[in-house]
Design an enzyme around this catalytic site. Structure first.
Site, PDB file in Angstrom:
ATOM      1  N   LEU A  26     -56.239 -52.068  31.677  1.00 35.49           N
ATOM      2  CA  LEU A  26     -56.733 -51.552  32.953  1.00 35.49           C
ATOM      3  C   LEU A  26     -57.476 -50.219  32.822  1.00 35.49           C
ATOM      4  CD1 LEU A  26     -56.803 -52.121  36.071  1.00 35.49           C
ATOM      5  CD2 LEU A  26     -55.003 -50.388  36.215  1.00 35.49           C
ATOM      6  N   HIS A  27     -58.709 -50.196  33.286  1.00 33.53           N
ATOM      7  CA  HIS A  27     -59.502 -48.961  33.305  1.00 33.53           C
ATOM      8  C   HIS A  27     -60.415 -48.975  34.521  1.00 33.53           C
ATOM      9  CE1 HIS A  27     -61.912 -51.935  31.108  1.00 33.53           C
ATOM     10  NE2 HIS A  27     -62.986 -51.276  31.517  1.00 33.53           N
ATOM     11  N   VAL A  28     -60.729 -47.781  34.995  1.00 33.83           N
ATOM     12  CA  VAL A  28     -61.564 -47.630  36.186  1.00 33.83           C
ATOM     13  C   VAL A  28     -62.783 -46.789  35.820  1.00 33.83           C
ATOM     14  CG1 VAL A  28     -61.657 -46.704  38.538  1.00 33.83           C
ATOM     15  CG2 VAL A  28     -59.564 -47.831  37.727  1.00 33.83           C
ATOM     16  N   HIS A  29     -63.959 -47.225  36.286  1.00 35.70           N
ATOM     17  CA  HIS A  29     -65.209 -46.515  36.000  1.00 35.70           C
ATOM     18  C   HIS A  29     -65.518 -45.531  37.127  1.00 35.70           C
ATOM     19  CE1 HIS A  29     -66.294 -49.643  32.943  1.00 35.70           C
ATOM     20  NE2 HIS A  29     -65.481 -50.361  33.717  1.00 35.70           N
TER      21      HIS A  29
ATOM     22  N   TYR B 219     -62.904 -54.888  27.983  1.00 28.08           N
ATOM     23  CA  TYR B 219     -61.650 -54.892  27.231  1.00 28.08           C
ATOM     24  C   TYR B 219     -60.506 -55.006  28.234  1.00 28.08           C
ATOM     25  CZ  TYR B 219     -62.746 -50.038  28.348  1.00 28.08           C
ATOM     26  OH  TYR B 219     -63.123 -48.901  29.003  1.00 28.08           O
ATOM     27  N   TYR B 220     -59.486 -55.790  27.848  1.00 28.37           N
ATOM     28  CA  TYR B 220     -58.435 -56.173  28.779  1.00 28.37           C
ATOM     29  C   TYR B 220     -57.268 -55.187  28.763  1.00 28.37           C
ATOM     30  CZ  TYR B 220     -61.239 -60.231  29.601  1.00 28.37           C
ATOM     31  OH  TYR B 220     -62.295 -61.036  29.963  1.00 28.37           O
TER      32      TYR B 220
ATOM     33  N   ASP C 185     -67.067 -41.556  29.272  1.00 27.43           N
ATOM     34  CA  ASP C 185     -67.383 -42.796  28.563  1.00 27.43           C
ATOM     35  C   ASP C 185     -68.335 -42.459  27.415  1.00 27.43           C
ATOM     36  OD1 ASP C 185     -67.410 -46.026  29.135  1.00 27.43           O
ATOM     37  OD2 ASP C 185     -69.238 -45.335  28.146  1.00 27.43           O
TER      38      ASP C 185
ATOM     39  N   PRO D  17     -63.880 -57.553  32.556  1.00 29.31           N
ATOM     40  CA  PRO D  17     -64.006 -56.255  31.883  1.00 29.31           C
ATOM     41  C   PRO D  17     -64.458 -56.434  30.432  1.00 29.31           C
ATOM     42  CG  PRO D  17     -61.722 -56.937  31.900  1.00 29.31           C
ATOM     43  CD  PRO D  17     -62.491 -58.021  32.623  1.00 29.31           C
TER      44      PRO D  17
END
Ligand code: DD3
Length: 331
Positions: A270-273, A267-268, A199, A265
């Site tokens: 799909l992301h995983v932290h 931003y729309y 990130d 989120p």
């Protein structure tokens, strides 16, 4: 703690043209020969930055958000002093200038002037910044919103669609048009594949504040609300392969990781932290983070879990979505 709305939300702004504009600028140049200096000064795009306002200031975090102008364009600059690294201590003690401030009994205090390469400031630039960026970095009170499945359909979804925030920087990453050299791992499968990379918030100098993002190749999943049991293979793949890649690269086992999604989120897409356990990452609190393991189990026991359940999340006082919930009498 400075875990205020502004800091938590620091990343929750949509940005267009960011990928090639967001730059990390080294604070200084160590070999100060005349010509070299000139060159580094020429490269300093911030030398002409005109400050308009300090948006927020977290003295303890040594972190500041500044609004200003960069060559006639609105800009936000984020300055953050980086942690002291153990592997630089020898050099720090031997290679610094030390100025005595006071001496009293067994106590003495100094100002240590470190070699410039050990004294960098992480600098993030958003330019051109929208009104939305500038607003988001201003300290703000926040409120917890209760969103039923119906609220999502009638209030949140129309709002998100109307916003249509640019996902250009995300597509640039997926298409290797930006940050390709930073990719830690990729599964190129169009259905279950993803890109894993650091990130922007993480300078990668120490593993203590590890922060990676897994960005799905699939482009039609906006948020947690779009997940059904259909996406279980994708989610399980991200969890398993993401953990494996982090073990390989950073020697951190899954038991040292916090793996989660945000709702709402920033931003729309799909992301995983993936953040290191013990690092109080912005947005990792219970009001915004949903552990991926929980998400997977919930979908296994009820394929429509995230379509039907009431979800809770914080919104800032100046967020337009908050006004929408108020107008609908839901707050
Ligand atoms: C963003 C959320 C978004 C300002 C800032 C960050 N990781 C990113 C562009 C490239 C990135 C991210 C929006 C934007 Cl400071 C406005 O985040 C990014 N690249 N989070 C990476 N690797």
């Amino acid at each position: 703690m400075a875990d205020t709305a502004a800091k938590r939300e620091a990343d929750s702004v949509g940005g267009d043209e960011l990928s090639h504009k967001v730059k990390k600028v080294k604070a200084d140049d160590e070999n100060g020969g005349g010509d070299v200096k000139k060159e580094s000064e020429y490269e300093n795009i911030l030398s002409g930055f005109k400050t308009s306002k300090v948006l927020s200031d977290y003295a303890r975090e040594k972190l500041m958000f500044i609004h200003g102008k960069l060559a006639d364009q609105e800009a936000v600059v984020i300055l953050e002093k980086t942690p002291i690294r153990e592997d630089t201590l020898d050099e720090l003690f031997s290679g610094s200038r030390l100025k005595l401030e006071m001496r009293n009994d067994i106590y003495s205090k100094y100002r240590l002037q470190a070699p410039s390469h050990l004294n960098e400031i992480k600098t993030t630039v958003v330019c051109p910044a929208t009104e939305k960026h500038i607003k988001k970095y201003q300290s703000q009170e926040s409120f917890l919103v209760e969103e039923t499945g119906e609220d999502f359909q009638s209030i949140t979804l129309p709002y998100i669609q109307k916003q249509s925030l640019s996902l250009q920087w995300v597509y640039n990453i997926l298409e290797k048009k930006a940050e390709a050299d930073k990719i830690v791992y990729e599964d190129p499968d169009p259905e279950v594949g993803f890109v894993l990379l650091p990130d922007l918030k993480w300078d990668q100098k120490q593993v203590d504040d590890l922060y990676l993002l897994a960005i799905a190749h699939q482009r039609d999943i906006g948020s947690l609300r779009d997940l059904t049991s259909e996406q279980l293979p994708l989610l399980q793949n991200i969890l398993q392969k993401g953990k494996e890649a982090i073990l390989q690269r950073y020697n951190l086992p899954g038991s040292k990781l916090r793996v989660y999604l945000h709702y709402q989120p920033s931003y729309y897409h799909l992301h995983v932290h993936f953040t290191k356990l013990g690092y109080d990452a912005p947005g990792c609190g219970v009001e915004r983070a949903h552990l991926l393991t929980d998400v997977i189990q919930n979908l296994q026991s009820d394929p429509l879990y995230y379509k039907t359940r009431t979800l809770y999340f914080p919104l800032r006082a100046d967020d337009e979505l908050l006004s929408k919930f108020k107008e609908a009498g839901r707050l």
